[in-house]
Design a protein around this motif. Sequence first.
Motif, PDB file in Angstrom:
ATOM      1  N   PHE A   1       0.823  -1.207   0.000  1.00  0.00           N
ATOM      2  CA  PHE A   1       0.000   0.000   0.000  1.00  0.00           C
ATOM      3  C   PHE A   1       0.860   1.261   0.000  1.00  0.00           C
ATOM      4  O   PHE A   1       0.591   2.204  -0.736  1.00  0.00           O
ATOM      5  CB  PHE A   1      -0.940  -0.013   1.211  1.00  0.00           C
ATOM      6  N   ASP A   2       1.922   1.260   0.833  1.00  0.00           N
ATOM      7  CA  ASP A   2       2.755   2.462   0.919  1.00  0.00           C
ATOM      8  C   ASP A   2       3.475   2.751  -0.393  1.00  0.00           C
ATOM      9  O   ASP A   2       3.963   3.858  -0.607  1.00  0.00           O
ATOM     10  CB  ASP A   2       3.767   2.352   2.065  1.00  0.00           C
ATOM     11  N   GLN A   3       3.518   1.785  -1.313  1.00  0.00           N
ATOM     12  CA  GLN A   3       4.153   2.001  -2.611  1.00  0.00           C
ATOM     13  C   GLN A   3       3.196   2.633  -3.623  1.00  0.00           C
ATOM     14  O   GLN A   3       3.660   3.163  -4.623  1.00  0.00           O
ATOM     15  CB  GLN A   3       4.656   0.675  -3.192  1.00  0.00           C
ATOM     16  N   ILE A   4       1.909   2.547  -3.376  1.00  0.00           N
ATOM     17  CA  ILE A   4       0.969   3.030  -4.388  1.00  0.00           C
ATOM     18  C   ILE A   4       0.202   4.275  -3.966  1.00  0.00           C
ATOM     19  O   ILE A   4      -0.755   4.665  -4.630  1.00  0.00           O
ATOM     20  CB  ILE A   4      -0.029   1.933  -4.816  1.00  0.00           C
ATOM     21  N   ILE A   5       0.608   4.910  -2.877  1.00  0.00           N
ATOM     22  CA  ILE A   5      -0.087   6.129  -2.470  1.00  0.00           C
ATOM     23  C   ILE A   5       0.781   7.363  -2.709  1.00  0.00           C
ATOM     24  O   ILE A   5       0.441   8.447  -2.255  1.00  0.00           O
ATOM     25  CB  ILE A   5      -0.551   6.071  -0.994  1.00  0.00           C
ATOM     26  N   THR A   6       1.865   7.166  -3.402  1.00  0.00           N
ATOM     27  CA  THR A   6       2.735   8.291  -3.729  1.00  0.00           C
ATOM     28  C   THR A   6       2.747   8.494  -5.243  1.00  0.00           C
ATOM     29  O   THR A   6       2.465   7.568  -6.014  1.00  0.00           O
ATOM     30  CB  THR A   6       4.186   8.043  -3.268  1.00  0.00           C
ATOM     31  N   ARG A   7       3.068   9.680  -5.652  1.00  0.00           N
ATOM     32  CA  ARG A   7       3.160   9.991  -7.079  1.00  0.00           C
ATOM     33  C   ARG A   7       4.158   9.063  -7.763  1.00  0.00           C
ATOM     34  O   ARG A   7       3.903   8.527  -8.837  1.00  0.00           O
ATOM     35  CB  ARG A   7       3.559  11.457  -7.266  1.00  0.00           C
ATOM     36  N   GLU A   8       5.322   8.862  -7.114  1.00  0.00           N
ATOM     37  CA  GLU A   8       6.359   8.019  -7.694  1.00  0.00           C
ATOM     38  C   GLU A   8       5.877   6.576  -7.832  1.00  0.00           C
ATOM     39  O   GLU A   8       6.132   5.914  -8.836  1.00  0.00           O
ATOM     40  CB  GLU A   8       7.625   8.063  -6.845  1.00  0.00           C
ATOM     41  N   GLY A   9       5.191   6.079  -6.806  1.00  0.00           N
ATOM     42  CA  GLY A   9       4.694   4.707  -6.833  1.00  0.00           C
ATOM     43  C   GLY A   9       3.657   4.488  -7.909  1.00  0.00           C
ATOM     44  O   GLY A   9       3.696   3.484  -8.633  1.00  0.00           O
TER      45      GLY A   9
ATOM     46  N   ASP B   1      -3.817  15.324  -6.602  1.00  0.00           N
ATOM     47  CA  ASP B   1      -3.409  15.759  -5.264  1.00  0.00           C
ATOM     48  C   ASP B   1      -3.221  14.530  -4.390  1.00  0.00           C
ATOM     49  O   ASP B   1      -4.177  13.940  -3.903  1.00  0.00           O
ATOM     50  CB  ASP B   1      -4.477  16.679  -4.666  1.00  0.00           C
ATOM     51  N   PHE B   2      -1.973  14.117  -4.190  1.00  0.00           N
ATOM     52  CA  PHE B   2      -1.677  12.924  -3.409  1.00  0.00           C
ATOM     53  C   PHE B   2      -1.747  13.172  -1.907  1.00  0.00           C
ATOM     54  O   PHE B   2      -1.571  12.249  -1.124  1.00  0.00           O
ATOM     55  CB  PHE B   2      -0.309  12.356  -3.798  1.00  0.00           C
ATOM     56  N   ASN B   3      -2.014  14.394  -1.500  1.00  0.00           N
ATOM     57  CA  ASN B   3      -2.159  14.702  -0.077  1.00  0.00           C
ATOM     58  C   ASN B   3      -3.616  14.691   0.373  1.00  0.00           C
ATOM     59  O   ASN B   3      -3.902  14.792   1.559  1.00  0.00           O
ATOM     60  CB  ASN B   3      -1.536  16.061   0.243  1.00  0.00           C
ATOM     61  N   ARG B   4      -4.545  14.601  -0.570  1.00  0.00           N
ATOM     62  CA  ARG B   4      -5.962  14.623  -0.249  1.00  0.00           C
ATOM     63  C   ARG B   4      -6.360  13.331   0.450  1.00  0.00           C
ATOM     64  O   ARG B   4      -5.977  12.245   0.036  1.00  0.00           O
ATOM     65  CB  ARG B   4      -6.787  14.773  -1.520  1.00  0.00           C
ATOM     66  N   ARG B   5      -7.105  13.448   1.532  1.00  0.00           N
ATOM     67  CA  ARG B   5      -7.580  12.292   2.286  1.00  0.00           C
ATOM     68  C   ARG B   5      -9.094  12.341   2.359  1.00  0.00           C
ATOM     69  O   ARG B   5      -9.675  13.371   2.682  1.00  0.00           O
ATOM     70  CB  ARG B   5      -7.012  12.277   3.703  1.00  0.00           C
ATOM     71  N   VAL B   6      -9.729  11.223   2.058  1.00  0.00           N
ATOM     72  CA  VAL B   6     -11.178  11.150   2.081  1.00  0.00           C
ATOM     73  C   VAL B   6     -11.666  10.583   3.404  1.00  0.00           C
ATOM     74  O   VAL B   6     -12.583  11.090   4.014  1.00  0.00           O
ATOM     75  CB  VAL B   6     -11.701  10.284   0.905  1.00  0.00           C
ATOM     76  N   ASN B   7     -11.028   9.540   3.887  1.00  0.00           N
ATOM     77  CA  ASN B   7     -11.435   8.912   5.138  1.00  0.00           C
ATOM     78  C   ASN B   7     -10.284   9.017   6.126  1.00  0.00           C
ATOM     79  O   ASN B   7      -9.415   8.165   6.168  1.00  0.00           O
ATOM     80  CB  ASN B   7     -11.811   7.454   4.901  1.00  0.00           C
ATOM     81  N   ARG B   8     -10.289  10.045   6.911  1.00  0.00           N
ATOM     82  CA  ARG B   8      -9.168  10.277   7.828  1.00  0.00           C
ATOM     83  C   ARG B   8      -9.287   9.464   9.109  1.00  0.00           C
ATOM     84  O   ARG B   8      -8.376   9.445   9.914  1.00  0.00           O
ATOM     85  CB  ARG B   8      -9.056  11.748   8.159  1.00  0.00           C
ATOM     86  N   GLY B   9     -10.400   8.805   9.321  1.00  0.00           N
ATOM     87  CA  GLY B   9     -10.605   8.029  10.542  1.00  0.00           C
ATOM     88  C   GLY B   9     -11.176   8.893  11.648  1.00  0.00           C
ATOM     89  O   GLY B   9     -11.412  10.089  11.486  1.00  0.00           O
ATOM     90  N   GLN B  10     -11.413   8.280  12.783  1.00  0.00           N
ATOM     91  CA  GLN B  10     -11.996   8.981  13.922  1.00  0.00           C
ATOM     92  C   GLN B  10     -10.910   9.460  14.872  1.00  0.00           C
ATOM     93  O   GLN B  10      -9.857   8.853  14.979  1.00  0.00           O
ATOM     94  CB  GLN B  10     -12.915   8.046  14.696  1.00  0.00           C
ATOM     95  N   SER B  11     -11.228  10.507  15.572  1.00  0.00           N
ATOM     96  CA  SER B  11     -10.334  10.987  16.624  1.00  0.00           C
ATOM     97  C   SER B  11     -10.538  10.123  17.870  1.00  0.00           C
ATOM     98  O   SER B  11     -11.533   9.411  18.006  1.00  0.00           O
ATOM     99  CB  SER B  11     -10.644  12.444  16.953  1.00  0.00           C
ATOM    100  N   VAL B  12      -9.596  10.210  18.791  1.00  0.00           N
ATOM    101  CA  VAL B  12      -9.719   9.500  20.062  1.00  0.00           C
ATOM    102  C   VAL B  12     -10.988   9.956  20.786  1.00  0.00           C
ATOM    103  O   VAL B  12     -11.727   9.141  21.347  1.00  0.00           O
ATOM    104  CB  VAL B  12      -8.475   9.746  20.948  1.00  0.00           C
ATOM    105  N   VAL B  13     -11.259  11.243  20.745  1.00  0.00           N
ATOM    106  CA  VAL B  13     -12.433  11.804  21.429  1.00  0.00           C
ATOM    107  C   VAL B  13     -13.720  11.203  20.863  1.00  0.00           C
ATOM    108  O   VAL B  13     -14.593  10.754  21.608  1.00  0.00           O
ATOM    109  CB  VAL B  13     -12.452  13.343  21.291  1.00  0.00           C
ATOM    110  N   ARG B  14     -13.840  11.175  19.537  1.00  0.00           N
ATOM    111  CA  ARG B  14     -15.070  10.651  18.929  1.00  0.00           C
ATOM    112  C   ARG B  14     -15.217   9.158  19.190  1.00  0.00           C
ATOM    113  O   ARG B  14     -16.332   8.676  19.429  1.00  0.00           O
ATOM    114  CB  ARG B  14     -15.081  10.925  17.437  1.00  0.00           C
ATOM    115  N   LEU B  15     -14.132   8.412  19.154  1.00  0.00           N
ATOM    116  CA  LEU B  15     -14.223   6.987  19.438  1.00  0.00           C
ATOM    117  C   LEU B  15     -14.780   6.758  20.842  1.00  0.00           C
ATOM    118  O   LEU B  15     -15.681   5.944  21.047  1.00  0.00           O
ATOM    119  CB  LEU B  15     -12.860   6.308  19.291  1.00  0.00           C
TER     120      LEU B  15
END
Length: 164
Positions: free
Chosen positions: A43-51, A70-84
């Motif tokens: 996964f870490d190889q395919i989330i970069t422009r180079e990959g 835009d390789f910095n865009r995040r759609v699902n950032r997950g929950q914060s500790v507070v929300r969990l």
Amino acid sequence: IGSFENWLKRKEERCLLDFLKFAPIIRKYQELFGAENVIVRRFDQIITREGVSELLETLGIPTEGLDEVDFNRRVNRGQSVVRLYLNRQATRLFGGKHNYGAGRLYYYWRRFSPIIDDVAFGLGSGKPKPNFKGFEEFMYEFCHEDNLQTSELIGEDLSKLGYH
């Protein structure tokens, strides 16, 4: 509303974590299509422009327009500790899909609780870490053999990358 440890152990007992084992999947694809026709990337190889660029070039697909992504865009950032934490409390108070029924309050909570993440992440909160006493040992026992087999199938020593 149970603990992560209980959830994880229950999933393992029912073989519901087997989708995390990659060797059988890779092996099956290699049997069906030939090892030379199966490309495996971490996964870490395919989330970069180079990959992505390298993968597209390997497949013979033009990379034009890749600079606009835009390789910095995040759609699902997950929950914060507070929300969990608040999710667990809310589910105990007024139910949810997996316990005693999802009523109107549950759906309101699900709709509006992401606002908590905006505030929490804005204040520097992090994401929860899936950990409990024995978590590392559990993961080692669950994944070690599969990691060894996967390493052999893809010709890459995953232990050098921290996959034990």
